[in-house]
Design an enzyme around this catalytic site. Structure first.
Site, PDB file in Angstrom:
ATOM      1  N   HIS A 165      26.271  36.158  34.911  1.00  0.00           N
ATOM      2  CA  HIS A 165      26.425  35.804  33.707  1.00  0.00           C
ATOM      3  C   HIS A 165      26.077  34.478  33.172  1.00  0.00           C
ATOM      4  CE1 HIS A 165      28.861  34.912  30.206  1.00  0.00           C
ATOM      5  NE2 HIS A 165      29.033  36.189  30.158  1.00  0.00           N
ATOM      6  N   ASP A 218      32.847  34.285  40.424  1.00  0.00           N
ATOM      7  CA  ASP A 218      33.137  34.567  39.213  1.00  0.00           C
ATOM      8  C   ASP A 218      33.831  36.106  38.994  1.00  0.00           C
ATOM      9  OD1 ASP A 218      33.228  35.641  36.473  1.00  0.00           O
ATOM     10  OD2 ASP A 218      31.155  35.354  36.077  1.00  0.00           O
ATOM     11  N   GLN A 277      35.524  39.922  35.962  1.00  0.00           N
ATOM     12  CA  GLN A 277      35.281  41.444  35.933  1.00  0.00           C
ATOM     13  C   GLN A 277      36.164  42.023  36.932  1.00  0.00           C
ATOM     14  OE1 GLN A 277      34.661  42.945  33.384  1.00  0.00           O
ATOM     15  NE2 GLN A 277      33.419  41.175  32.212  1.00  0.00           N
ATOM     16  N   LYS A 281      40.421  38.756  29.118  1.00  0.00           N
ATOM     17  CA  LYS A 281      39.879  40.148  29.684  1.00  0.00           C
ATOM     18  C   LYS A 281      41.093  40.765  30.568  1.00  0.00           C
ATOM     19  CE  LYS A 281      35.136  38.712  30.577  1.00  0.00           C
ATOM     20  NZ  LYS A 281      34.598  38.562  29.094  1.00  0.00           N
ATOM     21  N   CYS A 297      25.240  38.606  27.713  1.00  0.00           N
ATOM     22  CA  CYS A 297      25.146  37.188  28.454  1.00  0.00           C
ATOM     23  C   CYS A 297      24.435  37.350  29.923  1.00  0.00           C
ATOM     24  CB  CYS A 297      26.485  36.604  28.406  1.00  0.00           C
ATOM     25  SG  CYS A 297      27.231  36.258  26.852  1.00  0.00           S
TER      26      CYS A 297
END
Lengths: 195, 468
Positions: free
Chosen positions: B179, B256, B259, B282, B423
């Site tokens: 991202h 990261d 997700q 999220k 992104c």
């Protein structure tokens, strides 16, 4: 320069653009151009008239799909975009699709716009803006607000960062301002040299 | 197991979970040795509930939808089908209620007030931190720093750890699938320090090439920055292995996990990551809050990122001394209500059970992929489901721009998907496209949602093709 105080610069060879070449009027000198402009102003619908008409046109379409179809009709009727103008400096940033915008000023000091996109709906947005603002006076271009287009009501809200209306309109306005500044500077130089 | 929720209750009624005390969250979690691919519990009822079915009233999606009032509305004259969960998730009643309870009952500034409301707000705010720590199995709650979002968490590491540890010729390894928020801060820091960025490209299966990543690791490597689950490709990286390789050369690993944390068990001890970031919005929590997990000994050595109140020990006119982590990194009044809302979201997710969510979403992921694959002229990016996929598909349809598809799906069918580069411009460039459409699911989605989306997509394709 504040737009509400903007005075149309003297039309000269220096301030007239070759954009698009086929659209440039023959030069008859500044005086003739001014009188033509005055006559044209009386006859032609203003950007504001076109905006009202556009909003009214889309407002009359009840179903979302009808509005999308109308945008696609506008996309189909968008004036042709020269391949050479599809360059990076003409890219409108921030749209969800790729948009190119070419901007010029004709001999009468009116703004000329051409645009293209790889998205048909975006092309439709661009076509509406061109329909509304092509051949408009610079101050007319600067006077349009993205909020005024809200009632066209297709897809993305006005303040979304990917909103084509907002981004293309802002780009049209900033580049109009740039060209007007260039034209005013050129006029000032010419006036000075003629003294 | 992580979720010990009584399955029979789950089957009978909407969850309607109210914020639970930390003790509940802690006791409802499975021991942290669980792997995300472990099969479901031995409870037949739980397995049944976790099995989606197009007409099955027992699917997790059907069971949880009543907790999300926002899903029950019409958009542009059609039933809303919300498939933009990788961008942000919806919030259950319990999270909305937690925010309202805070603002109606005990809104006050935290940490320094001596009055009742401040003490209560402080307790709840710090309880939220403990819930996050428990949720990802951090060693201690002090390893959790609240930030505005995951982006700020990455920037915190970049400006604090990066600027004080990187030097010319040091290397940071990333993948092209990161991202922007995991790339840009490191570009800035690399420019300031003289460090170099090394990018791993995709393998033939459209997953970042882990072999290439391993080869790029050298004694010059000081940091590896990778996603856990890709927001475009839906692929998952073997974080535990990458951590092992990184640590062999003394490098740190930043993950990261935006997700992954909302969708599966993420255990920072098992993964052995040095830093991990995630975002509240999220995972059913409010916007405006995210978190950084950092190993305690690392955070302790890092200088402040922002200066101000909260993060100091003593301030003199010419210098200040700084508080210990996590306060050192939380300058100014924090997002108190949002942190408490995140705590409520964690309670909600924990009560369902992250294994159950993951298992259900894995099945939905395959259903989405196979359904979308069956539509002519559709190209889906990322690996095959057999290779492991999250419940999202980024795709393009031949000769139709994804923005046109997303606009028509919204206007004509009330289906919310994303279009653009998500992104991840470098990844899109690598894939040879400017943009893609993305449908992304969460546990409250159902197979009917997928069916509605596919049917709407076919209609959309037909509509645009009729104009050609």
């Amino acid at each position: 320069m504040m737009w509400k105080h903007f005075q149309l610069p003297t039309i000269t060879e220096a301030s007239s653009s070759s954009f698009p070449p086929s659209l440039s009027s023959p030069s008859h000198g500044p005086g003739v151009a001014r009188s033509q402009l005055a006559r044209a102003k009386c006859l032609r619908p203003t950007a504001s008239d076109k905006l009202l008409s556009l909003v009214s046109e889309f407002r009359s379409l009840q179903e979302p799909v009808q509005r999308v179809k109308r945008l696609l009709d506008y996309a189909a009727s968008i004036p042709p975009f020269e391949e050479g103008a599809r360059r990076d400096s003409n890219r409108v940033r921030g749209c969800a699709s790729q948009v190119w915008l070419d901007v010029g000023m004709d001999r009468q000091g009116r703004m000329r716009f051409r645009a293209d996109s790889d998205s048909e709906i975006t092309k439709g947005f661009c076509s509406c803006l061109i329909h509304m603002l092509d051949e408009a006076e610079p101050d007319e271009v600067m006077g349009v607000r993205a909020e005024d287009l809200r009632d066209v009501n297709v897809g993305i809200v006005v303040h979304s960062r990917v909103n084509t209306w907002q981004n293309v309109l802002v780009s049209m306005q900033s580049r109009t301002q740039e060209l007007v500044t260039v034209a005013a500077t050129a006029d000032a130089i010419l006036e000075e040299s003629s003294c | 197991m992580r979720s010990t929720m009584d399955a029979s209750k789950l089957l009978l009624a909407p969850l309607n979970l109210s914020p639970a005390p930390l003790a509940l969250a802690a006791t409802t979690r499975k021991p942290h040795s669980l792997r995300v691919h472990s099969t479901s519990s031995s409870s037949a009822a739980v397995s049944e509930a976790a099995t989606p079915s197009s007409s099955g009233p027992l699917s997790l999606g059907r069971l949880t939808r009543p907790d999300f009032p926002i899903l029950h509305q019409e958009v542009n004259g059609s039933k809303l089908v919300y498939l933009d969960n990788a961008a942000t998730s919806q919030k259950p009643n319990s999270v909305v209620n937690a925010l309202r309870d805070y603002y109606e009952g005990y809104n006050s500034n935290v940490h320094r007030g001596i009055h009742y409301l401040s003490a209560r707000a402080t307790d709840e705010y710090e309880l939220a931190r403990k819930k996050v720590a428990t949720f990802i199995n951090a060693e201690e709650f002090k390893e959790i720093v609240f930030t505005r979002n995951a982006t700020e968490a990455i920037n915190l590491v970049a400006y604090s750890w990066g600027l004080s540890n990187l030097k010319p010729q040091d290397e940071i390894i990333l993948t092209v699938a990161e991202h922007h928020s995991a790339i840009v801060p490191w570009q800035i820091v690399a420019k300031k320090t003289g460090a170099n960025l090394k990018f791993v490209t995709l393998g033939s299966d459209e997953v970042p090439d882990v072999g290439m990543l391993k080869e790029k690791i050298s004694p010059r490597t000081k940091l590896i920055v990778v996603h856990h689950v890709s927001n475009v490709l839906a692929s998952m990286l073997p974080i535990e292995e990458i951590a092992h390789w990184a640590h062999k050369v003394g490098a740190k690993l930043l993950v990261d996990a935006c997700q992954s944390v909302p969708h599966m068990v993420v255990d920072v001890k098992d993964l052995n990551v040095d830093f991990l970031v995630a975002s509240s919005h999220k995972m059913c929590g409010p916007t405006g809050i995210g978190f950084l997990y950092g190993k305690g000994e690392l955070l302790a050595t890092m200088p402040p990122f922002l200066g101000g109140g909260e993060m100091i020990a003593d301030v003199f006119l010419d210098y200040s001394t700084y508080a210990e982590p996590p306060s050192r990194f939380e300058a100014g009044t924090p997002a108190i209500g949002e942190a408490i809302g995140l705590g409520a979201a964690i309670d909600y997710l924990s009560k369902i059970g992250m294994e159950k969510i993951h298992e259900y979403e894995t099945e939905l992921a395959s259903y989405l992929y196979e359904s979308l694959q069956s539509v002519p002229a559709v190209r889906i990016y990322g690996p095959k489901p057999s290779r492991g996929r999250a419940a999202l598909c980024s795709f393009n349809v031949e000769d139709i721009h994804p923005t046109d598809i997303a606009t028509f799906l919204d206007q004509q069918h009330g289906v919310a998907i994303r279009s653009g580069h998500h992104c991840a411009q470098p990844l899109h460039r690598h894939l040879g496209v400017n943009a893609s459409a993305r449908a992304s699911l969460y546990f409250y989605n159902t197979k009917e949602d997928v069916d509605d989306f596919i049917s709407a997509l076919k209609d959309t394709i037909g509509f645009f093709n009729s104009f050609k």
